[in-house]
Design a protein around this motif. Structure first.
Motif, short mmCIF file in Angstrom:
data_model
loop_
_atom_site.label_atom_id
_atom_site.label_comp_id
_atom_site.label_asym_id
_atom_site.label_seq_id
_atom_site.Cartn_x
_atom_site.Cartn_y
_atom_site.Cartn_z
N ASN A 94 1.34 -1.32 -0.11
CA ASN A 94 -0.24 -0.08 -0.02
C ASN A 94 0.82 1.04 0.12
OD1 ASN A 94 -2.58 -1.16 -0.07
ND2 ASN A 94 -2.19 -1.83 2.22
N PHE A 95 -0.18 2.33 -0.05
CA PHE A 95 1.44 3.82 0.04
C PHE A 95 1.48 3.42 1.31
CE2 PHE A 95 0.70 8.26 0.42
CZ PHE A 95 2.44 8.41 -0.43
N LEU A 96 2.78 3.96 1.37
CA LEU A 96 3.92 4.90 3.16
C LEU A 96 3.79 2.99 3.50
CD1 LEU A 96 1.59 7.84 3.96
CD2 LEU A 96 4.69 7.34 3.22
N ASP A 97 3.42 2.08 3.11
CA ASP A 97 3.83 0.69 3.72
C ASP A 97 5.20 0.69 3.71
OD1 ASP A 97 3.42 -1.57 4.79
OD2 ASP A 97 2.05 -2.56 2.56
N TYR A 98 5.59 0.47 4.66
CA TYR A 98 7.47 0.27 5.07
C TYR A 98 7.43 -1.10 4.79
CZ TYR A 98 6.87 4.98 6.94
OH TYR A 98 5.89 6.10 7.23
N ALA A 99 6.71 -1.89 5.06
CA ALA A 99 7.35 -3.65 5.12
C ALA A 99 7.30 -4.08 4.02
CB ALA A 99 6.21 -4.67 5.17
N ALA A 100 6.69 -3.17 2.82
CA ALA A 100 6.50 -3.90 1.35
C ALA A 100 8.35 -3.31 1.25
CB ALA A 100 6.09 -3.63 0.05
N LEU A 101 8.75 -2.61 1.35
CA LEU A 101 10.50 -2.31 0.74
C LEU A 101 11.50 -3.07 0.39
CD1 LEU A 101 10.79 0.98 2.72
CD2 LEU A 101 9.89 0.86 0.91
N PRO A 102 11.68 -3.26 -0.65
CA PRO A 102 12.16 -4.73 -0.60
C PRO A 102 14.29 -4.71 0.07
CG PRO A 102 12.75 -3.52 -2.46
CD PRO A 102 11.84 -2.82 -1.93
N LEU A 103 14.32 -4.77 1.71
CA LEU A 103 14.62 -3.93 1.96
C LEU A 103 15.99 -5.45 2.94
CD1 LEU A 103 14.76 -1.35 3.52
CD2 LEU A 103 16.13 -2.00 1.77
N SER A 104 16.61 -6.16 2.44
CA SER A 104 17.03 -7.50 3.30
C SER A 104 18.03 -7.45 5.19
CB SER A 104 18.56 -8.07 2.90
OG SER A 104 20.11 -6.95 3.18
N LEU A 105 16.31 -6.25 5.86
CA LEU A 105 16.71 -6.08 7.57
C LEU A 105 15.52 -6.54 7.38
CD1 LEU A 105 17.64 -2.74 6.86
CD2 LEU A 105 19.15 -3.95 7.05
N LYS A 106 15.72 -7.04 8.81
CA LYS A 106 14.35 -7.52 9.76
C LYS A 106 13.39 -6.67 9.56
CE LYS A 106 16.88 -8.44 13.05
NZ LYS A 106 18.15 -8.08 14.83
N ALA A 107 12.11 -7.37 10.14
CA ALA A 107 10.72 -6.01 9.32
C ALA A 107 10.95 -4.86 10.90
CB ALA A 107 9.34 -6.95 10.31
N GLY A 108 11.29 -4.87 11.74
CA GLY A 108 11.19 -3.54 12.57
C GLY A 108 12.24 -2.97 11.48
N GLU A 109 13.08 -3.29 11.56
CA GLU A 109 14.57 -2.42 10.93
C GLU A 109 14.29 -1.80 9.31
OE1 GLU A 109 18.10 -4.56 12.54
OE2 GLU A 109 17.51 -4.82 10.87
N VAL A 110 12.80 -2.76 9.07
CA VAL A 110 12.21 -2.29 7.93
C VAL A 110 11.06 -0.98 7.81
CG1 VAL A 110 11.16 -2.47 5.27
CG2 VAL A 110 13.02 -4.00 6.10
N ARG A 111 10.37 -1.15 8.91
CA ARG A 111 9.86 0.54 9.34
C ARG A 111 10.61 1.43 9.64
NH1 ARG A 111 6.50 -3.98 11.23
NH2 ARG A 111 4.63 -4.43 9.16
N ALA A 112 11.27 1.01 10.34
CA ALA A 112 12.47 1.84 10.72
C ALA A 112 13.07 2.65 9.58
CB ALA A 112 12.98 1.45 11.98
#
Lengths: 144, 83
Positions: A94-112
């Motif tokens: 979704n819009f502003l959905d940080y969890a969808a970002l393809p970063l190789s980090l943990k979920a909380g770190e991606v949101r941060a």
């Protein structure tokens, strides 16, 4: 040294306070996701620092932050916000959905990381807008 | 917890009311701006006492610093009427 409308005491005090205010503003921006603060508050603190320097030393001492540069900062902040927000739909969220970002980090770190990028954009926009408002008021005073 | 906070709340609310009355009664506009800044800082402290540190930070930064500077600039920009 040329003082337009300040005094040596004001100049010394502002020189002493400026780095600490900027550091506190950056701290408030970067720790906004898990402590009091955030982009708006940090941006206001940084804008207060810019306005303090302009009050004491005039625009020439204000890091040459012209109204055009401030407007560019504002637009860049909005662009960062919308760009990071649109990364969510691009990667299937979704819009502003940080969890969808393809970063190789943990979920909380991606949101941060996502909220840090958003807050940097908000801080840039708030700093630019408040500096623009102050410049507009001062310019109007000099014209009339 | 609530009982222990009530004296502080009463103190800051009283100071806020006193500052608001002073803002309206003072004749000098610059003095009114300065007293309005103290009103903002008292309300920021009150928010911090209530536990809303985020709101307190915003109130102190915007109400105490930025708004005061803008008001002073606006005062120098405008003329004083015949009074």
């Amino acid at each position: 040294m040329n003082f337009a409308f300040g005094s040596p005491a004001l100049d010394a005090a502002s020189r002493l306070m400026t780095p600490f205010i900027l550091m506190f503003g950056a701290y408030v921006v970067m720790h906004g996701h898990d402590s009091p603060g955030g982009g708006f508050q940090g941006g206001v603190i940084i804008a207060a620092c810019v306005i303090l320097v302009r009050l004491v030393r005039g625009r020439a001492g204000g890091w040459n932050l012209s109204p055009e540069t401030a407007l560019a900062l504002t637009c860049a902040g909005v662009g960062i916000f919308v760009g990071v927000g649109l990364l969510g739909p691009i990667f299937g969220g979704n819009f502003l959905d940080y969890a969808a970002l393809p970063l190789s980090l943990k979920a909380g770190e991606v949101r941060a990381v996502g909220s840090l990028a958003i807050e940097i954009g908000v801080a840039l926009t708030v700093t630019g807008v408040l500096t623009l408002v102050f410049d507009a008021l001062v310019e109007a005073r000099n014209d009339g | 917890m609530t009982l222990s906070l009530e004296p502080l709340a009463v103190v800051f609310l009283t100071l806020m009311i006193a500052c608001a009355v002073a803002v309206l009664s003072v004749r000098d506009l610059l003095a009114a701006v300065v007293v309005f800044g103290t009103f903002s800082f008292f309300s920021a402290t009150y928010f911090a006492v209530l536990g809303a540190v985020d709101v307190a930070l915003t109130e102190a930064a915007v109400g105490g610093a930025i708004t005061a500077v803008f008001f002073v600039t606006a005062i120098f920009r405008t003329d004083r009427g015949a009074d």
